[in-house]
Design an enzyme around this catalytic site. Structure first.
Site, PDB file in Angstrom:
ATOM      1  N   GLU A 127       0.852  -1.182   0.000  1.00  0.00           N
ATOM      2  CA  GLU A 127       0.000   0.000   0.000  1.00  0.00           C
ATOM      3  C   GLU A 127       0.893   1.239   0.000  1.00  0.00           C
ATOM      4  O   GLU A 127       1.877   1.268   0.733  1.00  0.00           O
ATOM      5  CB  GLU A 127      -0.913   0.047   1.230  1.00  0.00           C
ATOM      6  CG  GLU A 127      -1.926   1.171   1.120  1.00  0.00           C
ATOM      7  CD  GLU A 127      -2.925   1.220   2.293  1.00  0.00           C
ATOM      8  OE1 GLU A 127      -2.784   0.444   3.255  1.00  0.00           O
ATOM      9  OE2 GLU A 127      -3.839   2.040   2.215  1.00  0.00           O
ATOM     10  N   GLY A 267       2.812   2.534  10.768  1.00  0.00           N
ATOM     11  CA  GLY A 267       2.524   1.748  11.966  1.00  0.00           C
ATOM     12  C   GLY A 267       2.391   0.268  11.686  1.00  0.00           C
ATOM     13  O   GLY A 267       3.056  -0.556  12.316  1.00  0.00           O
ATOM     14  N   ALA A 268       1.541  -0.081  10.737  1.00  0.00           N
ATOM     15  CA  ALA A 268       1.312  -1.486  10.428  1.00  0.00           C
ATOM     16  C   ALA A 268       0.488  -1.580   9.159  1.00  0.00           C
ATOM     17  O   ALA A 268      -0.029  -0.574   8.682  1.00  0.00           O
ATOM     18  CB  ALA A 268       0.563  -2.171  11.574  1.00  0.00           C
ATOM     19  N   MET A 269       0.380  -2.799   8.622  1.00  0.00           N
ATOM     20  CA  MET A 269      -0.317  -2.965   7.353  1.00  0.00           C
ATOM     21  C   MET A 269      -1.203  -4.203   7.373  1.00  0.00           C
ATOM     22  O   MET A 269      -0.770  -5.284   7.765  1.00  0.00           O
ATOM     23  CB  MET A 269       0.739  -3.043   6.226  1.00  0.00           C
ATOM     24  CG  MET A 269       0.136  -3.172   4.841  1.00  0.00           C
ATOM     25  SD  MET A 269      -0.906  -1.742   4.427  1.00  0.00           S
ATOM     26  CE  MET A 269      -2.119  -2.538   3.393  1.00  0.00           C
ATOM     27  N   GLU A 270      -2.439  -4.011   6.904  1.00  0.00           N
ATOM     28  CA  GLU A 270      -3.506  -5.010   7.036  1.00  0.00           C
ATOM     29  C   GLU A 270      -3.533  -6.089   5.963  1.00  0.00           C
ATOM     30  O   GLU A 270      -4.598  -6.669   5.710  1.00  0.00           O
ATOM     31  CB  GLU A 270      -4.850  -4.283   7.044  1.00  0.00           C
ATOM     32  CG  GLU A 270      -5.269  -3.625   5.707  1.00  0.00           C
ATOM     33  CD  GLU A 270      -4.932  -2.140   5.561  1.00  0.00           C
ATOM     34  OE1 GLU A 270      -4.004  -1.670   6.241  1.00  0.00           O
ATOM     35  OE2 GLU A 270      -5.587  -1.460   4.751  1.00  0.00           O
ATOM     36  N   ASN A 271      -2.422  -6.402   5.303  1.00  0.00           N
ATOM     37  CA  ASN A 271      -2.394  -7.438   4.261  1.00  0.00           C
ATOM     38  C   ASN A 271      -3.234  -8.651   4.660  1.00  0.00           C
ATOM     39  O   ASN A 271      -3.140  -9.130   5.780  1.00  0.00           O
ATOM     40  CB  ASN A 271      -0.947  -7.911   4.045  1.00  0.00           C
ATOM     41  CG  ASN A 271       0.020  -6.761   3.979  1.00  0.00           C
ATOM     42  OD1 ASN A 271      -0.139  -5.860   3.180  1.00  0.00           O
ATOM     43  ND2 ASN A 271       1.014  -6.768   4.868  1.00  0.00           N
ATOM     44  N   GLU A 304      -5.641  -3.048  12.545  1.00  0.00           N
ATOM     45  CA  GLU A 304      -5.340  -3.899  11.378  1.00  0.00           C
ATOM     46  C   GLU A 304      -6.312  -5.071  11.299  1.00  0.00           C
ATOM     47  O   GLU A 304      -6.743  -5.457  10.219  1.00  0.00           O
ATOM     48  CB  GLU A 304      -3.894  -4.401  11.408  1.00  0.00           C
ATOM     49  CG  GLU A 304      -2.819  -3.321  11.556  1.00  0.00           C
ATOM     50  CD  GLU A 304      -2.982  -2.122  10.637  1.00  0.00           C
ATOM     51  OE1 GLU A 304      -3.513  -2.282   9.522  1.00  0.00           O
ATOM     52  OE2 GLU A 304      -2.583  -1.002  11.043  1.00  0.00           O
ATOM     53  N   HIS A 307      -9.594  -3.984   9.825  1.00  0.00           N
ATOM     54  CA  HIS A 307      -9.511  -3.800   8.379  1.00  0.00           C
ATOM     55  C   HIS A 307      -9.943  -5.055   7.618  1.00  0.00           C
ATOM     56  O   HIS A 307     -10.300  -4.961   6.447  1.00  0.00           O
ATOM     57  CB  HIS A 307      -8.069  -3.479   7.959  1.00  0.00           C
ATOM     58  CG  HIS A 307      -7.742  -2.011   7.877  1.00  0.00           C
ATOM     59  ND1 HIS A 307      -8.584  -1.079   7.309  1.00  0.00           N
ATOM     60  CD2 HIS A 307      -6.637  -1.318   8.273  1.00  0.00           C
ATOM     61  CE1 HIS A 307      -8.005   0.123   7.353  1.00  0.00           C
ATOM     62  NE2 HIS A 307      -6.825   0.007   7.949  1.00  0.00           N
ATOM     63  N   GLU A 326      -9.999   3.994   6.135  1.00  0.00           N
ATOM     64  CA  GLU A 326      -9.183   4.448   7.268  1.00  0.00           C
ATOM     65  C   GLU A 326      -9.998   5.191   8.332  1.00  0.00           C
ATOM     66  O   GLU A 326      -9.852   4.927   9.525  1.00  0.00           O
ATOM     67  CB  GLU A 326      -8.003   5.287   6.783  1.00  0.00           C
ATOM     68  CG  GLU A 326      -6.983   4.505   5.921  1.00  0.00           C
ATOM     69  CD  GLU A 326      -6.424   3.269   6.618  1.00  0.00           C
ATOM     70  OE1 GLU A 326      -6.602   3.107   7.846  1.00  0.00           O
ATOM     71  OE2 GLU A 326      -5.802   2.437   5.911  1.00  0.00           O
TER      72      GLU A 326
HETATM   73  N1  TRP Z   1      -3.144   0.906   5.688  1.00  0.00           N
HETATM   74  C1  TRP Z   1      -2.244   1.018   6.784  1.00  0.00           C
HETATM   75  C2  TRP Z   1      -3.075   1.252   8.019  1.00  0.00           C
HETATM   76  O1  TRP Z   1      -3.628   2.291   8.211  1.00  0.00           O
HETATM   77  C3  TRP Z   1      -1.246   2.101   6.735  1.00  0.00           C
HETATM   78  C4  TRP Z   1      -0.369   2.247   5.563  1.00  0.00           C
HETATM   79  C5  TRP Z   1      -0.602   2.915   4.446  1.00  0.00           C
HETATM   80  C6  TRP Z   1       0.980   1.903   5.492  1.00  0.00           C
HETATM   81  N2  TRP Z   1       0.513   3.022   3.673  1.00  0.00           N
HETATM   82  C7  TRP Z   1       1.499   2.423   4.315  1.00  0.00           C
HETATM   83  C8  TRP Z   1       1.791   1.207   6.334  1.00  0.00           C
HETATM   84  C9  TRP Z   1       2.839   2.304   3.983  1.00  0.00           C
HETATM   85  C10 TRP Z   1       3.117   1.074   6.005  1.00  0.00           C
HETATM   86  C11 TRP Z   1       3.640   1.633   4.855  1.00  0.00           C
HETATM   87  O2  TRP Z   1      -3.259   0.409   8.799  1.00  0.00           O
HETATM   88 ZN    ZN Z   2      -5.637   1.621   8.528  1.00  0.00          ZN
END
Ligand code: TRP
Ligand code: ZN
Length: 871
Positions: A127, A267-271, A304, A307, A326
């Site tokens: 993302e 912070g983190a990513m919801e893959n 996450e 999400h 978001e």
């Molecule tokens: N979608 C993620 C969240 O809000 C955040 C996110 C967006 C992100 N772009 C990113 C995390 C790039 C890491 C790097 O939970």
């Molecule tokens: Zn998010």
């Protein structure tokens, strides 16, 4: 990227569906020590709703193309062309198999976007548009495909191979290699793709869903961190239960994996099924993480996880819809935190962030509605506006509809759009359908930027026993039309009891409106914008006595805090006047006694007391001045702290002593007690009388040495480092020795020093850039030193010499080539130049200008400098 011309602006109004759909993608990765080979096989089909272009244009960046095959036949050189940003195939069939081979170098990828390495392990961040750094693809969220991923890598170096979905095949291969194949049954956009390969350990647990399905939950970390995962696992299971109980949402795969990495832009990513986290939001042990860290971990794990429905099952049609996932997911995680801990304390903390950071953003050149209508680089729009103001917009819908209708609206939204890429309009429509409430005017919150202001005046007619409130709304943005604002009001009688029958949510929809209350006794207090029912600036002129009355009596705890902030603000604004006129400063005895009442009130929730006792922040004070005078703000605030320390020393000491906990726990009560204790300590440290100061230093040293947890240790460290020379230096050295191997704790060590003020403050920040432990390629480290200095140390950063500005620009210029996302974010304080005096304005603009002239300026940085210079 070389920029001969200014980068393109992308507009929401230009949205069109893609010419082609990709229904499935089969990815094959061969992870190597200096190169990775990626083979992608896709089922592609023309979008028959459009009028049939035969040209296929795929996104791709920094890729070396191997081969392209259509229906298994290799294309010759003339049958396609490659640019810096795309792969063109001018003539493709209606429906076909497309196979593309690319080569990438994750080891050299410092942007932390696409496939990269962190602590020797491979991981991805796709993302918003990172997938195009892995292979050529239609890198847009409305293209949703079924993903199958095979990873081949050296088995001893990378024993763990992860991707989205379920593992379906594993094989041992020649040359010490092995492979794992993962299949994700849910269609998804490529921004939710993830791959992790490394030498990781995991903790495992199981969660039984509402339909009695068993979920395999895993948290993967480097071996030395395995004892810091328990809180994250508990948080995950709480999140899963909460989403079932609150929104009826069940988890959908058989396995849920979280991986912690040290090098991460956000912070983190919801893959899907495989969240990748900044290790800061996973790892915690009482001795290494503060109460705030524990709370944040629970919140981000929740975020996450939530999400999975609000973001993954229902995703965004395009990046202008970002707040759809978001804003909604932040609202969900806020509700979760407030259910797990103290609701009013959570609300106070969230409003503080909104009013300081989001209001500032909205007052500056990056101001945008929660649904922007254009962008140059989408990474620049992961903002407090889209996230936190976006959550406030959802909260207002929740307030307007009520809990039941809101839940109904969520059910409709999820059911109607499951498996789709939706828009904010789809969400609002679902909410309208669930409630029969017309949100036509409310929709303006999505499209109008800026913070509305409410001016409220009350009038009491004693003979008629009638109280009327006249409410005017206005916006700095003159073209804005009136917003639909839910205004929560109630009345508090002179005994301090709420008149419950007066409580109501008033729909403010006009530029001017009057609210009437009948049968009201004299001296009844108005409690307004309760629990912060809308993200507005409230201007309701209560005098200091009225504010103090509400601090003591309002039944809305948020408002008790808010009135204390307003009271503190009134007092300090008057002191700033005196400071400018070179008068001697005097702290109002009334204010001191109001805070004393709070301090000694044993019936008050301790976390709430701690927040009421915290003076309005420097940022919040600055917003209330026509020109931010960082020195006056700092001096006045320090003066107040010192005076309170002097006047209330005995009480601070007594409360401090009464707050010593017998046993460390993480309950809201225990955390509240620690925050009250530590705020007392920080006041005591400000004392300037010799004996009191000596007592305070001894107490801080004692606390530092005997701390059973990081909250207490770091609070004592901060007190000593910020208010003493020699003792401070000693504990800083000691702390470094103790924690040298724990990078998250060392971040705190950097941050304490970055926020110190005084003669050598800037020199020591500069020196820390050269410290062995400093690394410009690690975003957490950069944020803890450079970010903290520029965002949480106003007097030093805005020093009249301009040295702080130059320091920041130097770093941004370096990061422009290695990590543009972080460079652009760090730069933001400089674009606020309009809020400062003319001299500072010139120096800030000069540094922005210098950054803008950097060769090969990245899009991210280009957009911020261009908007910043335009003002
Ligand atoms: N979608 C993620 C969240 O809000 C955040 C996110 C967006 C992100 N772009 C990113 C995390 C790039 C890491 C790097 O939970
Ligand atoms: Zn998010």
């Amino acid at each position: 990227m070389t920029q001969d011309t200014a980068p393109n602006t992308i507009y929401l109004k230009d949205y069109t569906q893609p010419q082609y759909w990709i229904d499935s993608i089969n990815l094959h990765f061969e992870l190597g020590e200096d190169e990775t080979r990626v083979v992608s096989e896709m089922e592609v089909r023309r979008n028959t709703e459009l009028n049939g272009s035969r040209i296929l244009e795929l996104d791709g960046e920094n890729l070396v193309l191997g081969s392209v095959l259509i229906n298994e036949k290799a294309l010759s050189d003339g049958e396609f062309s490659v640019t810096d940003e795309s792969l063109w195939i001018p003539d493709v069939p209606d429906s076909f198999t497309l196979q593309i081979e690319t080569f990438i170098k994750p080891q050299l990828n410092t942007s932390l976007e696409g496939l990269y390495k962190s602590s020797g392990n491979f991981c991805t961040q796709c993302e918003a548009q990172g997938f195009r750094k892995i292979t050529y693809y239609l890198d847009r969220p409305d293209v949703m495909a079924k993903f199958t991923t095979t990873i081949v890598a050296d088995k001893s170096k990378y024993p763990v191979l992860l991707s989205n979905g379920n593992p379906v095949d594993t094989n041992d291969l020649d040359d010490g290699k092995h492979s794992v194949t993962w299949e994700d049954p849910f269609k998804k956009p490529c921004y939710l793709f993830a791959l992790v390969a490394g030498d990781l350990e995991c903790i495992k647990d199981t969660f039984i869903t509402m339909n009695k399905r068993e979920i395999d939950c895993r948290i993967y970390v480097e071996a030395h961190n395995i004892d810091k995962c328990d809180h994250a696992m508990r948080s995950l299971k709480k999140s899963m239960r909460w989403d079932e109980e609150t929104f009826g949402r069940e988890y959908d795969l058989d396995i849920y994996m979280i991986v912690a990495v040290d090098d991460f832009n956000m912070g983190a990513m919801e893959n899907k099924g495989l969240n990748v986290f900044n290790s800061k939001y996973v790892l915690a042990r009482p001795d290494t993480a503060t109460d705030t860290d524990f709370i944040n971990i629970e919140a981000v794990i929740g975020h996450e996880y939530f999400h999975n429905w609000s973001g993954n099952r229902v995703t965004c049609r395009d990046w202008f819809q970002l707040t759809l996932k978001e804003g909604l997911t932040v609202f969900r995680d806020q509700q979760f935190t407030s259910d797990m801990n103290s609701a009013s304390v959570k609300r106070i903390d969230d409003v503080n962030v909104l009013r300081t950071r989001q209001f500032a953003e909205d007052a500056g050149p990056m101001s945008h509605p929660i649904q922007p209508d254009s962008y140059v680089e989408i990474n620049n729009f992961y903002t407090v506006t889209v996230y936190n103001k976006g959550a406030e917009i959802i909260r207002m819908i929740h307030t307007l509809l009520g809990k039941e209708n809101f839940r109904q609206g969520m059910d409709i939204y999820f059911e109607r759009h499951d498996g789709e890429a939706a828009t904010t309009e789809d969400f609002i429509n679902a909410m309208e359908d669930a409630s029969d409430i017309d949100l036509t005017q409310f929709r303006r919150w999505y499209h109008q930027a800026g913070t509305p202001q409410l001016d409220v005046q009350s009038e009491y007619k004693a003979d008629e026993k009638r109280l009327s409130l006249s409410v005017k709304q206005s916006s700095e943005t003159k073209t804005n039309k009136p917003f639909h604002i839910p205004l929560s009001v109630s009345l508090i009688d002179s005994d301090g009891s709420e008149l419950k029958s007066a409580a109501q949510i008033v729909d403010i929809t006009e530029a001017e409106q009057v609210i009437e209350f009948e049968d009201v006794e004299d001296n009844t207090a108005v409690s307004i914008l309760r629990n912060y029912s809308a993200p507005v600036k409230l201007n309701y002129a209560l005098n200091n006595e009225q504010l103090a009355f509400l601090v003591a009596n309002d039944s809305d705890e948020f408002n008790r805090w808010n009135c204390a902030q307003q009271l503190g603000l009134n007092i300090m604004m008057a002191l700033i006047e005196d400071y400018h006129q070179k008068k001697t400063l005097n702290l109002d005895a009334f204010y001191i006694s109001t805070l004393k009442q709070v301090l000694i009130d044993e019936s008050l929730d301790k976390a709430l007391a701690a927040r009421i006792l915290s003076l309005p922040s420097e940022d919040y004070m600055g917003q209330n001045l026509p020109v931010i005078d960082v020195d006056a703000i700092y001096q006045v605030r320090e003066f107040c702290k010192k005076t309170l320390a002097f006047e209330l020393m005995d009480d601070f000491v007594a409360v401090y002593k009464s707050c010593q906990d017998d046993e460390y726990t993480l309950t809201p009560q225990a955390m509240g007690q620690r925050s009250l204790k530590n705020i007392c300590l920080s006041y005591m440290m400000c004392s300037e009388t010799e004996t009191a100061r000596k007592t305070a230093i001894e107490m801080a040293q004692h606390q530092y040495k005997n701390a059973s947890n990081m909250t207490d240790q770091i609070s004592a460290l901060r007190c000593l480092a910020h208010y003493t020379e020699q003792e401070g230096g000693q504990v800083l050295d000691d702390f470094y020795q103790q924690w040298a191997k724990d990078s998250l704790v060392i971040d705190k060590w950097f941050m304490v020093q970055a926020t110190a003020t005084g003669t050598n403050a800037f020199q020591s920040v500069q020196a820390l850039l050269e410290h062995d432990a400093f690394d410009l390629n690690v975003p957490n480290r950069v944020r803890s030193l450079v970010g903290a200095f520029t965002q949480a140390n106003a007097v030093e950063f805005h020093h009249m010499s301009g040295q702080g500005y130059q320091f920041l620009a130097d770093i941004v210029i370096k990061l422009n080539t290695t990590n543009p996302q972080i460079a652009a974010r760090l730069l933001l304080p400089l674009i606020q130049w309009k809020s400062y005096d003319v001299n500072r304005q010139l120096m800030m603009k000069a540094q922005l200008q210098r950054v803008s002239e950097t060769p090969d300026l990245a899009k991210d940085v280009f957009e911020i400098t261009a908007k910043g210079l335009a003002g």
